[in-house]
Design a protein around this motif. Sequence first.
Motif, PDB file in Angstrom:
ATOM      1  N   ASP A   3       1.001  -1.023  -0.231  1.00 45.30           N
ATOM      2  CA  ASP A   3      -0.161  -0.104  -0.015  1.00 45.30           C
ATOM      3  C   ASP A   3       1.087   0.981  -0.225  1.00 45.30           C
ATOM      4  N   GLU A   4       1.676   0.976   1.236  1.00 42.39           N
ATOM      5  CA  GLU A   4       2.937   2.580   0.687  1.00 42.39           C
ATOM      6  C   GLU A   4       3.506   3.036  -0.448  1.00 42.39           C
ATOM      7  N   ARG A   5       3.890   0.935  -1.169  1.00 43.94           N
ATOM      8  CA  ARG A   5       4.487   2.084  -2.387  1.00 43.94           C
ATOM      9  C   ARG A   5       3.677   2.420  -3.225  1.00 43.94           C
ATOM     10  N   GLU A   6       2.510   1.561  -3.364  1.00 45.99           N
ATOM     11  CA  GLU A   6       1.312   3.056  -3.819  1.00 45.99           C
ATOM     12  C   GLU A   6       1.573   3.899  -4.086  1.00 45.99           C
ATOM     13  N   GLU A  21       4.105  17.353 -13.030  1.00 34.44           N
ATOM     14  CA  GLU A  21       4.475  18.378 -13.036  1.00 34.44           C
ATOM     15  C   GLU A  21       6.033  19.079 -13.461  1.00 34.44           C
ATOM     16  N   GLY A  22       6.580  17.813 -13.401  1.00 36.25           N
ATOM     17  CA  GLY A  22       8.037  18.125 -13.607  1.00 36.25           C
ATOM     18  C   GLY A  22       9.158  18.313 -12.219  1.00 36.25           C
ATOM     19  N   ASN A  23       8.404  18.021 -11.976  1.00 38.69           N
ATOM     20  CA  ASN A  23      10.347  18.125 -10.269  1.00 38.69           C
ATOM     21  C   ASN A  23      10.197  16.873  -9.623  1.00 38.69           C
ATOM     22  N   GLN A  24      11.987  17.169 -11.003  1.00 37.73           N
ATOM     23  CA  GLN A  24      12.625  16.203 -10.838  1.00 37.73           C
ATOM     24  C   GLN A  24      13.397  15.468  -9.399  1.00 37.73           C
ATOM     25  N   THR A  25      12.962  16.455  -8.377  1.00 40.19           N
ATOM     26  CA  THR A  25      13.585  16.690  -7.146  1.00 40.19           C
ATOM     27  C   THR A  25      12.362  15.677  -6.341  1.00 40.19           C
ATOM     28  N   ILE A  26      11.267  15.384  -6.378  1.00 43.34           N
ATOM     29  CA  ILE A  26      10.608  15.336  -5.719  1.00 43.34           C
ATOM     30  C   ILE A  26      10.455  13.332  -6.441  1.00 43.34           C
ATOM     31  N   VAL A  27      10.143  13.523  -7.927  1.00 46.72           N
ATOM     32  CA  VAL A  27      10.586  11.880  -8.846  1.00 46.72           C
ATOM     33  C   VAL A  27      11.988  11.419  -7.871  1.00 46.72           C
ATOM     34  N   ALA A  28      12.584  12.103  -7.835  1.00 48.74           N
ATOM     35  CA  ALA A  28      14.107  11.367  -6.974  1.00 48.74           C
ATOM     36  C   ALA A  28      13.050  10.595  -5.787  1.00 48.74           C
ATOM     37  N   LYS A  55      11.846   5.660  -2.036  1.00 55.38           N
ATOM     38  CA  LYS A  55      11.490   5.343  -1.533  1.00 55.38           C
ATOM     39  C   LYS A  55      10.825   3.858  -1.967  1.00 55.38           C
ATOM     40  N   ILE A  56      10.351   4.022  -3.259  1.00 56.56           N
ATOM     41  CA  ILE A  56       9.644   2.973  -3.341  1.00 56.56           C
ATOM     42  C   ILE A  56      11.106   1.781  -4.144  1.00 56.56           C
ATOM     43  N   ASP A  57      12.420   2.414  -3.926  1.00 55.50           N
ATOM     44  CA  ASP A  57      13.550   1.069  -3.949  1.00 55.50           C
ATOM     45  C   ASP A  57      13.998   0.346  -2.756  1.00 55.50           C
ATOM     46  N   LYS A  58      13.597   1.907  -1.581  1.00 58.90           N
ATOM     47  CA  LYS A  58      13.520   0.879  -0.041  1.00 58.90           C
ATOM     48  C   LYS A  58      12.201  -0.283   0.093  1.00 58.90           C
ATOM     49  N   ILE A  59      10.648   0.141  -0.010  1.00 61.79           N
ATOM     50  CA  ILE A  59      10.146  -0.510  -0.059  1.00 61.79           C
ATOM     51  C   ILE A  59      10.028  -1.980  -0.577  1.00 61.79           C
ATOM     52  N   ASN A  60      11.080  -2.119  -1.571  1.00 63.81           N
ATOM     53  CA  ASN A  60      11.099  -3.582  -2.781  1.00 63.81           C
ATOM     54  C   ASN A  60      11.604  -3.733  -1.466  1.00 63.81           C
ATOM     55  N   GLU A  61      13.177  -3.371  -1.333  1.00 62.54           N
ATOM     56  CA  GLU A  61      14.084  -4.186  -1.396  1.00 62.54           C
ATOM     57  C   GLU A  61      13.402  -4.618   0.136  1.00 62.54           C
ATOM     58  N   LYS A  62      12.520  -3.893   1.278  1.00 66.62           N
ATOM     59  CA  LYS A  62      11.774  -4.608   2.261  1.00 66.62           C
ATOM     60  C   LYS A  62      11.021  -6.098   1.592  1.00 66.62           C
TER      61      LYS A  62
END
Length: 55
Positions: free
Chosen positions: A18-21, A33-40, A45-52
């Motif tokens: 759920d958190e990953r979604e 919105e073109g905000n690459q800072t938030i995209v990164a 966060k997604i990568d950390k969740i995938n590791e867990k």
Amino acid sequence: MVDDMGMTNEQYKGMLVDEREDWEEVQKLAESEGNQTIVAFAQKKIDKINEKLKF
């Protein structure tokens, strides 16, 4: 009497999914919105969740 065992593995993994979604949605919004800072940040966060979720 209540048994305080905590979450099951399935409950924990469900919470992570759920958190990953949520972070994937944030990432999509940031991309639109073109905000690459938030995209990164969202990708980290997604990568950390995938590791867990590997366990």
